[in-house]
Design an enzyme around this catalytic site. Structure first.
Site, short mmCIF file in Angstrom:
data_model
loop_
_atom_site.label_atom_id
_atom_site.label_comp_id
_atom_site.label_asym_id
_atom_site.label_seq_id
_atom_site.Cartn_x
_atom_site.Cartn_y
_atom_site.Cartn_z
N HIS A 102 0.85 -1.21 0.00
CA HIS A 102 0.00 0.00 0.00
C HIS A 102 0.88 1.25 0.00
O HIS A 102 0.37 2.36 0.14
CB HIS A 102 -0.90 0.03 1.24
CG HIS A 102 -1.91 -1.07 1.32
ND1 HIS A 102 -2.73 -1.40 0.27
CD2 HIS A 102 -2.25 -1.89 2.34
CE1 HIS A 102 -3.54 -2.39 0.64
NE2 HIS A 102 -3.26 -2.70 1.88
N ARG A 119 -10.08 3.14 -7.09
CA ARG A 119 -11.54 2.96 -7.09
C ARG A 119 -12.21 4.27 -6.71
O ARG A 119 -11.57 5.12 -6.06
CB ARG A 119 -11.85 1.88 -6.02
CG ARG A 119 -13.25 1.41 -5.94
CD ARG A 119 -13.41 0.38 -4.83
NE ARG A 119 -14.73 -0.22 -4.88
CZ ARG A 119 -15.22 -1.01 -3.95
NH1 ARG A 119 -14.50 -1.34 -2.90
NH2 ARG A 119 -16.43 -1.52 -4.07
N SER A 149 -16.48 1.12 1.92
CA SER A 149 -15.84 -0.17 2.17
C SER A 149 -15.01 -0.11 3.46
O SER A 149 -15.05 -1.02 4.28
CB SER A 149 -14.97 -0.55 0.96
OG SER A 149 -14.55 -1.88 1.06
N TYR A 166 -11.12 -0.02 -10.50
CA TYR A 166 -12.04 -1.11 -10.11
C TYR A 166 -13.26 -1.09 -11.02
O TYR A 166 -13.74 -2.13 -11.47
CB TYR A 166 -12.44 -0.86 -8.65
CG TYR A 166 -13.33 -1.89 -8.01
CD1 TYR A 166 -12.79 -2.95 -7.28
CD2 TYR A 166 -14.73 -1.80 -8.10
CE1 TYR A 166 -13.61 -3.88 -6.66
CE2 TYR A 166 -15.55 -2.73 -7.48
CZ TYR A 166 -14.99 -3.76 -6.76
OH TYR A 166 -15.81 -4.68 -6.15
P1 A3P Z 1 -16.88 -3.64 -0.79
O1 A3P Z 1 -16.64 -3.40 0.67
O2 A3P Z 1 -17.35 -2.39 -1.49
O3 A3P Z 1 -17.76 -4.78 -1.06
P2 A3P Z 1 -9.50 -4.74 -0.50
O4 A3P Z 1 -9.31 -6.10 -1.09
O5 A3P Z 1 -8.60 -3.71 -1.07
O6 A3P Z 1 -9.51 -4.79 0.99
O7 A3P Z 1 -10.94 -4.25 -0.99
C1 A3P Z 1 -12.10 -4.86 -0.50
C2 A3P Z 1 -13.22 -4.53 -1.47
O8 A3P Z 1 -13.05 -5.32 -2.66
C3 A3P Z 1 -14.55 -4.91 -0.88
O9 A3P Z 1 -15.49 -3.98 -1.45
C4 A3P Z 1 -14.76 -6.31 -1.45
O10 A3P Z 1 -16.09 -6.76 -1.44
C5 A3P Z 1 -14.22 -6.14 -2.85
N1 A3P Z 1 -13.79 -7.40 -3.47
C6 A3P Z 1 -13.14 -8.43 -2.89
N2 A3P Z 1 -12.96 -9.42 -3.77
C7 A3P Z 1 -13.51 -9.03 -4.92
C8 A3P Z 1 -13.65 -9.64 -6.21
N3 A3P Z 1 -13.18 -10.85 -6.45
N4 A3P Z 1 -14.27 -8.94 -7.18
C9 A3P Z 1 -14.74 -7.70 -6.93
N5 A3P Z 1 -14.67 -7.08 -5.74
C10 A3P Z 1 -14.04 -7.73 -4.74
#
Ligand code: A3P
Length: 339
Positions: free
Chosen positions: A153, A175, A183, A241
């Site tokens: 990050h 995103r 999120s 995203y």
């Molecule tokens: P939401 O909370 O909006 O649903 P990170 O992986 O950076 O922690 O981000 C988490 C976000 O990515 C969450 O968003 C999660 O649901 C979404 N996410 C995780 N896996 C995913 C996938 N395979 N396709 C699309 N979105 C995904």
């Protein structure tokens, strides 16, 4: 020295439980190394009431795996190689998804003949398949063989010089900041450390807008990678995203080309691209990760909530949305970034 509480603040890790104690010790030693430096940095109260420190234009928490200390340790001691592949994001931008896709693309030949149920992404969390620099610097265990798939990050200008100067590849995913905000909000409420009082959306908006979030301000992080990608698109692939969601298959092909692993005509004809899209889909990964925790105590399931574009409209008032839109417009003025 007391062992710092890594369980509440670390976002993920990739070690099995038997290594937990060793990693806690390693982290304690690492934190001790930087403790005298912290007083020199500007400090503010931010997300979840934590102390945030400003370093090189960005805000970091302290005393956990994703902290100012681990960032400085990465800067000082990590050696990047030209064959490395880095997946870089702000938390909550879809890190888990893009890690899965990069892992599946790069390793598709290796796992071509195994049973689908034996594929690592059908067994474990993508965070275990593509570890973070920030946690590996604690564990002192980096992948041995090229290409090393690693994530981070850390903002572009804070990356170790060996990464900036090498001809490695960096995939950056960002995103809509409003969906990132929502999120984060839900993720905070899922953290197991109930001693922390979750923030209201209003309280969170205040710290999010000011950038008092891990690796904040969000917008500045995006801008650094956008500019790096504009300067050298062969080194940094800048993805959103939202674009990934619109046409995941074509973005998977683009990713494969960028990484130097393009799909052959035969693979495309045999549906390999679609297989990867399905393997890494929200629905599949959510199912695989419905149980268990990463060692930090964060449930695997907490990385899979809705996986949708535009869900912010259910949580933000008109005024809140306007505040974030205004910041986005001002910060991204003159740049071709849209969500
Ligand atoms: P939401 O909370 O909006 O649903 P990170 O992986 O950076 O922690 O981000 C988490 C976000 O990515 C969450 O968003 C999660 O649901 C979404 N996410 C995780 N896996 C995913 C996938 N395979 N396709 C699309 N979105 C995904």
């Amino acid at each position: 020295m007391s062992i710092p509480d890594v369980s509440s603040l670390s976002l993920v890790s990739q070690s099995s439980s038997e290594h937990d104690e060793q990693e806690k010790d390693n982290l304690a030693i690492l934190l001790d190394r930087y403790k005298d430096k912290l007083s020199k940095f500007p400090k503010e109260k931010g997300w979840m009431g934590q102390d945030f420190y400003m370093y090189q234009g960005f805000w970091y928490t302290s005393e956990n795996a994703f902290s100012i200390e681990t960032m400085m340790a990465v800067q000082e001691s990590f050696q990047g190689h030209s064959t490395d592949i880095y997946v870089i994001t702000q938390p909550k931008c879809g890190t888990t998804w893009i890690k899965a896709l990069v892992f599946a693309i790069v390793n598709r030949t290796k796992y071509k003949n195994i049973k689908p149920s034996d594929h690592p992404l059908n067994i474990s969390n993508p965070h275990k398949c593509v570890p973070f620099l920030e946690t590996e610097i604690i564990a002192k265990s980096f992948p041995a063989n090229p290409p090393r798939l690693l994530a981070s990050h850390i903002p572009y200008n804070a990356l170790p010089k060996s990464i900036i100067d090498s001809s490695c590849r960096i995939v950056y995913l960002c995103r809509n900041p409003k969906d990132v905000f929502v999120s984060w909000f839900h993720f905070a409420n899922k953290l197991k450390d109930k001693s922390r009082t979750p923030m209201t959306t209003g309280e969170m908006l205040d710290v999010y807008a000011k950038g008092f979030m891990p690796y904040g301000p969000y917008w500045d992080h995006v801008i650094e990678y956008y500019k790096a990608s504009s300067e050298d698109p062969t080194k940094v692939l800048f993805l959103t995203y939202e674009d990934m969601k619109i046409d995941t298959a074509s973005k998977v092909k683009r990713l494969a080309e960028f990484l130097g692993y393009p799909f052959t005509k035969e693979e495309v004809a045999n549906g390999v691209v679609e297989e990867i899209v399905t393997l890494c889909s929200f629905e599949n990964l959510k199912e695989v990760n419905k149980n268990g925790d990463l060692f930090t105590g964060i449930p695997n399931a907490s990385f899979f909530r809705e996986g949708k574009v535009g869900g912010w409209s259910n949580y933000l008032t008109k005024e809140m949305s306007q505040i974030l839109d205004d910041i986005t417009r001002e910060k991204f003025q003159g740049l071709d970034i849209s969500f």
